[in-house]
Design an enzyme around this catalytic site. Structure first.
Site, PDB file in Angstrom:
ATOM      1  N   GLY A   1       9.840  47.020  29.156  1.00  0.00           N
ATOM      2  CA  GLY A   1      11.006  47.967  29.516  1.00  0.00           C
ATOM      3  C   GLY A   1      12.273  47.154  30.182  1.00  0.00           C
ATOM      4  O   GLY A   1      12.595  46.231  29.614  1.00  0.00           O
TER       5      GLY A   1
ATOM      6  N   ARG B   1       1.654  43.960  37.092  1.00  0.00           N
ATOM      7  CA  ARG B   1       0.047  43.769  37.053  1.00  0.00           C
ATOM      8  C   ARG B   1      -0.544  43.219  35.888  1.00  0.00           C
ATOM      9  O   ARG B   1      -1.417  42.437  35.822  1.00  0.00           O
ATOM     10  CB  ARG B   1      -0.392  45.300  37.304  1.00  0.00           C
ATOM     11  CG  ARG B   1      -0.047  45.840  38.568  1.00  0.00           C
ATOM     12  CD  ARG B   1      -0.446  47.409  38.746  1.00  0.00           C
ATOM     13  NE  ARG B   1       0.462  47.880  37.728  1.00  0.00           N
ATOM     14  CZ  ARG B   1       0.296  49.306  37.587  1.00  0.00           C
ATOM     15  NH1 ARG B   1      -0.378  49.753  38.202  1.00  0.00           N
ATOM     16  NH2 ARG B   1       1.102  49.971  36.667  1.00  0.00           N
ATOM     17  N   ARG B   2       0.130  43.389  34.808  1.00  0.00           N
ATOM     18  CA  ARG B   2      -0.333  42.814  33.556  1.00  0.00           C
ATOM     19  C   ARG B   2      -0.008  41.509  33.312  1.00  0.00           C
ATOM     20  O   ARG B   2       1.084  41.065  32.508  1.00  0.00           O
ATOM     21  CB  ARG B   2      -0.087  43.911  32.458  1.00  0.00           C
ATOM     22  CG  ARG B   2      -0.642  45.246  32.241  1.00  0.00           C
ATOM     23  CD  ARG B   2      -0.082  46.203  31.453  1.00  0.00           C
ATOM     24  NE  ARG B   2       1.270  46.584  31.546  1.00  0.00           N
ATOM     25  CZ  ARG B   2       2.081  47.229  30.862  1.00  0.00           C
ATOM     26  NH1 ARG B   2       1.608  47.756  29.599  1.00  0.00           N
ATOM     27  NH2 ARG B   2       3.188  47.704  31.385  1.00  0.00           N
TER      28      ARG B   2
ATOM     29  N   TYR C   1       9.014  62.765  41.425  1.00  0.00           N
ATOM     30  CA  TYR C   1       9.661  61.753  40.973  1.00  0.00           C
ATOM     31  C   TYR C   1      11.097  61.424  41.401  1.00  0.00           C
ATOM     32  O   TYR C   1      11.742  60.131  41.888  1.00  0.00           O
ATOM     33  CB  TYR C   1       9.648  61.679  39.363  1.00  0.00           C
ATOM     34  CG  TYR C   1      10.441  60.486  38.693  1.00  0.00           C
ATOM     35  CD1 TYR C   1       9.807  59.192  39.013  1.00  0.00           C
ATOM     36  CD2 TYR C   1      11.505  60.660  38.103  1.00  0.00           C
ATOM     37  CE1 TYR C   1      10.622  58.039  38.453  1.00  0.00           C
ATOM     38  CE2 TYR C   1      12.360  59.440  37.802  1.00  0.00           C
ATOM     39  CZ  TYR C   1      11.800  58.169  37.952  1.00  0.00           C
ATOM     40  OH  TYR C   1      12.484  57.092  37.282  1.00  0.00           O
TER      41      TYR C   1
ATOM     42  N   LYS D   1      13.219  58.615  43.905  1.00  0.00           N
ATOM     43  CA  LYS D   1      14.420  57.960  43.391  1.00  0.00           C
ATOM     44  C   LYS D   1      15.492  58.310  44.339  1.00  0.00           C
ATOM     45  O   LYS D   1      16.436  57.334  44.639  1.00  0.00           O
ATOM     46  CB  LYS D   1      14.744  58.316  42.050  1.00  0.00           C
ATOM     47  CG  LYS D   1      13.869  57.541  41.032  1.00  0.00           C
ATOM     48  CD  LYS D   1      13.907  56.138  41.217  1.00  0.00           C
ATOM     49  CE  LYS D   1      12.905  55.293  39.980  1.00  0.00           C
ATOM     50  NZ  LYS D   1      13.101  53.860  40.289  1.00  0.00           N
TER      51      LYS D   1
ATOM     52  N   PRO E   1      19.994  54.385  35.966  1.00  0.00           N
ATOM     53  CA  PRO E   1      20.290  54.794  34.569  1.00  0.00           C
ATOM     54  C   PRO E   1      19.610  56.396  34.534  1.00  0.00           C
ATOM     55  O   PRO E   1      18.807  56.688  35.312  1.00  0.00           O
ATOM     56  CB  PRO E   1      19.259  53.742  33.821  1.00  0.00           C
ATOM     57  CG  PRO E   1      18.678  52.975  34.940  1.00  0.00           C
ATOM     58  CD  PRO E   1      18.744  53.517  36.106  1.00  0.00           C
TER      59      PRO E   1
ATOM     60  N   VAL F   1      16.234  56.004  29.100  1.00  0.00           N
ATOM     61  CA  VAL F   1      16.150  54.592  28.577  1.00  0.00           C
ATOM     62  C   VAL F   1      14.989  54.594  27.804  1.00  0.00           C
ATOM     63  O   VAL F   1      14.059  54.940  28.445  1.00  0.00           O
ATOM     64  CB  VAL F   1      16.448  53.741  29.601  1.00  0.00           C
ATOM     65  CG1 VAL F   1      16.290  51.964  29.120  1.00  0.00           C
ATOM     66  CG2 VAL F   1      17.475  53.650  30.659  1.00  0.00           C
TER      67      VAL F   1
HETATM   68  P1  NDP Z   1       8.123  50.873  31.766  1.00  0.00           P
HETATM   69  O1  NDP Z   1       6.969  51.657  31.829  1.00  0.00           O
HETATM   70  O2  NDP Z   1       8.388  50.251  30.585  1.00  0.00           O
HETATM   71  O3  NDP Z   1       7.961  49.567  32.729  1.00  0.00           O
HETATM   72  C1  NDP Z   1       7.652  49.752  34.210  1.00  0.00           C
HETATM   73  C2  NDP Z   1       7.289  48.512  34.969  1.00  0.00           C
HETATM   74  O4  NDP Z   1       6.917  48.699  36.222  1.00  0.00           O
HETATM   75  C3  NDP Z   1       6.239  47.585  34.021  1.00  0.00           C
HETATM   76  O5  NDP Z   1       6.424  46.538  33.997  1.00  0.00           O
HETATM   77  C4  NDP Z   1       4.853  47.828  34.874  1.00  0.00           C
HETATM   78  O6  NDP Z   1       4.023  46.701  34.845  1.00  0.00           O
HETATM   79  C5  NDP Z   1       5.813  47.769  36.265  1.00  0.00           C
HETATM   80  N1  NDP Z   1       4.933  48.294  37.280  1.00  0.00           N
HETATM   81  C6  NDP Z   1       4.416  49.776  37.509  1.00  0.00           C
HETATM   82  N2  NDP Z   1       3.670  49.778  38.551  1.00  0.00           N
HETATM   83  C7  NDP Z   1       3.582  48.638  39.028  1.00  0.00           C
HETATM   84  C8  NDP Z   1       2.611  48.435  40.209  1.00  0.00           C
HETATM   85  N3  NDP Z   1       1.974  48.968  40.890  1.00  0.00           N
HETATM   86  N4  NDP Z   1       3.030  46.853  40.642  1.00  0.00           N
HETATM   87  C9  NDP Z   1       3.849  46.034  40.061  1.00  0.00           C
HETATM   88  N5  NDP Z   1       4.480  46.458  38.966  1.00  0.00           N
HETATM   89  C10 NDP Z   1       4.473  47.878  38.397  1.00  0.00           C
HETATM   90  O7  NDP Z   1       9.514  51.630  32.295  1.00  0.00           O
HETATM   91  P2  NDP Z   1      11.075  51.474  32.845  1.00  0.00           P
HETATM   92  O8  NDP Z   1      11.078  49.993  32.236  1.00  0.00           O
HETATM   93  O9  NDP Z   1      11.724  52.251  32.000  1.00  0.00           O
HETATM   94  O10 NDP Z   1      11.032  51.374  34.295  1.00  0.00           O
HETATM   95  C11 NDP Z   1      11.570  50.501  34.980  1.00  0.00           C
HETATM   96  C12 NDP Z   1      12.234  51.104  36.247  1.00  0.00           C
HETATM   97  O11 NDP Z   1      13.297  51.915  35.607  1.00  0.00           O
HETATM   98  C13 NDP Z   1      11.314  51.898  37.033  1.00  0.00           C
HETATM   99  O12 NDP Z   1      11.584  51.932  38.337  1.00  0.00           O
HETATM  100  C14 NDP Z   1      11.933  53.317  36.407  1.00  0.00           C
HETATM  101  O13 NDP Z   1      11.716  54.444  37.594  1.00  0.00           O
HETATM  102  C15 NDP Z   1      13.413  53.137  36.475  1.00  0.00           C
HETATM  103  N6  NDP Z   1      14.148  54.106  35.314  1.00  0.00           N
HETATM  104  C16 NDP Z   1      13.731  54.293  34.063  1.00  0.00           C
HETATM  105  C17 NDP Z   1      14.382  55.118  33.427  1.00  0.00           C
HETATM  106  C18 NDP Z   1      14.023  55.492  31.874  1.00  0.00           C
HETATM  107  O14 NDP Z   1      14.475  56.311  31.276  1.00  0.00           O
HETATM  108  N7  NDP Z   1      13.217  54.581  31.205  1.00  0.00           N
HETATM  109  C19 NDP Z   1      15.587  55.552  33.691  1.00  0.00           C
HETATM  110  C20 NDP Z   1      15.953  55.661  35.316  1.00  0.00           C
HETATM  111  C21 NDP Z   1      15.130  54.576  35.799  1.00  0.00           C
HETATM  112  P3  NDP Z   1       2.394  46.688  35.052  1.00  0.00           P
HETATM  113  O15 NDP Z   1       2.140  48.088  34.521  1.00  0.00           O
HETATM  114  O16 NDP Z   1       2.120  45.624  33.995  1.00  0.00           O
HETATM  115  O17 NDP Z   1       2.322  46.563  36.505  1.00  0.00           O
HETATM  116  C1  8X3 Z   2      14.284  58.233  34.544  1.00  0.00           C
HETATM  117  C2  8X3 Z   2      15.133  59.038  33.872  1.00  0.00           C
HETATM  118  O1  8X3 Z   2      15.760  61.532  33.456  1.00  0.00           O
HETATM  119  O2  8X3 Z   2      13.424  60.751  32.980  1.00  0.00           O
HETATM  120  O3  8X3 Z   2      14.422  57.863  35.733  1.00  0.00           O
HETATM  121  O4  8X3 Z   2      14.240  60.807  35.116  1.00  0.00           O
HETATM  122  S1  8X3 Z   2      14.516  60.668  34.057  1.00  0.00           S
END
Ligand code: NDP
Ligand code: 8X3
Length: 253
Positions: free
Chosen positions: A15, A36-37, A153, A157, A183, A186
């Site tokens: 992401g 982690r991955r 959640y 945030k 954001p 997304v």
């Molecule tokens: P994804 O699930 O695509 O990515 C999340 C990432 O976080 C992965 O790379 C995952 O890697 C990593 N992660 C989760 N837990 C851990 C851990 N314990 N240690 C290390 N890495 C970790 O989601 P997004 O890209 O959407 O999310 C990224 C950020 O953006 C988050 O903070 C999310 O809250 C925020 N966000 C997302 C929105 C959305 O609508 N998508 C909107 C607003 C904010 P792995 O599993 O390999 O560890």
């Molecule tokens: C992720 C966006 O609206 O799903 O932070 O909480 S929302």
């Protein structure tokens, strides 16, 4: 300006974090990609034009001793972090607070709040010592507005928002910058993770609307990181045009 700077991205395996990796690599940064991955991180390295400047760091941000050891033993070219992008995070479940699973709460709190704190605590002292650094936290619209089923959640945030503000206050008098990018929707693996792998339910989240892309956010993160040293962007809230609040989304179908 970001050329040859060392940038640590947490949650780089997917992401927004993976898009930041691509964007910052294109801009010439030296990268530490943490998640982690490991296989996902290695796959990402094979896709960028300059893999030699990337250090892969398998890391669970929830484990404070793992975080400390990993960040204190970085190989020399990567040991001085200039930009920290605290992006690792997740949501689990969309249940009413009085019905939700305690394990879901713990995973969100441990990752989104405590994990961000552990990484920040390990990285910022070096920035202060060297007189250079920028922390960019990925928050959310959910840190500004609470929605039904999202209370924990959203609370994590809101905590990221408070921690961003607090860190900026504590770093006053140093050249270290602190920013948040918040954001709305997304399209990433976020909803699949939220619904514990239920891909069909995750797809419905973005039904009939055009969400933001991870690349949209990565470009904004890069913008924050490339302002002149006297400019500190405190917070950017960014929503899809089809979204006007945490709960109001325009859908065509
Ligand atoms: P994804 O699930 O695509 O990515 C999340 C990432 O976080 C992965 O790379 C995952 O890697 C990593 N992660 C989760 N837990 C851990 C851990 N314990 N240690 C290390 N890495 C970790 O989601 P997004 O890209 O959407 O999310 C990224 C950020 O953006 C988050 O903070 C999310 O809250 C925020 N966000 C997302 C929105 C959305 O609508 N998508 C909107 C607003 C904010 P792995 O599993 O390999 O560890
Ligand atoms: C992720 C966006 O609206 O799903 O932070 O909480 S929302």
């Amino acid at each position: 300006m970001i050329h040859n700077q060392t940038v640590l991205i947490t949650g780089a395996s997917s992401g927004i974090g993976a898009a930041c990796a691509q964007t910052f690599a294109q801009a010439g940064a030296r990268l530490i990609l943490a998640a982690r991955r490991r296989d996902r991180l290695e796959q990402l390295v094979s896709q960028v034009a300059n893999p030699d400047v990337i250090h892969v760091l398998p890391l669970d941000v929830r484990d404070p001793s793992q975080v400390e050891t990993a960040l204190n033993s970085l190989p020399k070219p990567w040991s001085h972090i200039d930009v920290l992008i605290n992006n690792a995070g997740l949501s689990r479940g969309l249940d009413k607070l009085h019905e939700a699973k305690r394990s879901d709460w713990e995973e969100m709190i441990d990752t989104n709040i405590k994990g961000l704190l552990y990484v920040t605590r390990a990285v910022v002292p070096g920035m202060v010592e060297r007189g250079q650094g920028h922390v960019i936290n990925i928050g959310s619209i959910a840190g500004h507005q609470t929605y039904p089923g999202g209370s924990v959640y959203c609370a994590t945030k809101a905590a990221v928002r408070a921690l961003t503000e607090g860190l900026k206050l504590d770093l006053l008098g140093t050249p270290i910058r602190v920013s948040a990018v918040d954001p709305g929707m997304v399209e990433t693996e976020f909803s699949q993770v939220r619904f514990h792998g239920d891909a069909e339910r995750a797809k419905q989240v973005y039904r009939g609307m055009t969400p933001l892309t991870p690349n949209d956010i990565a470009e904004i993160v890069l913008f924050c990181a490339t302002r002149p040293p006297h400019v500190n962007i405190s917070d950017i809230v960014v929503l899809a045009t089809d979204q006007s609040s945490a709960t109001l989304v325009h859908r065509r179908t």
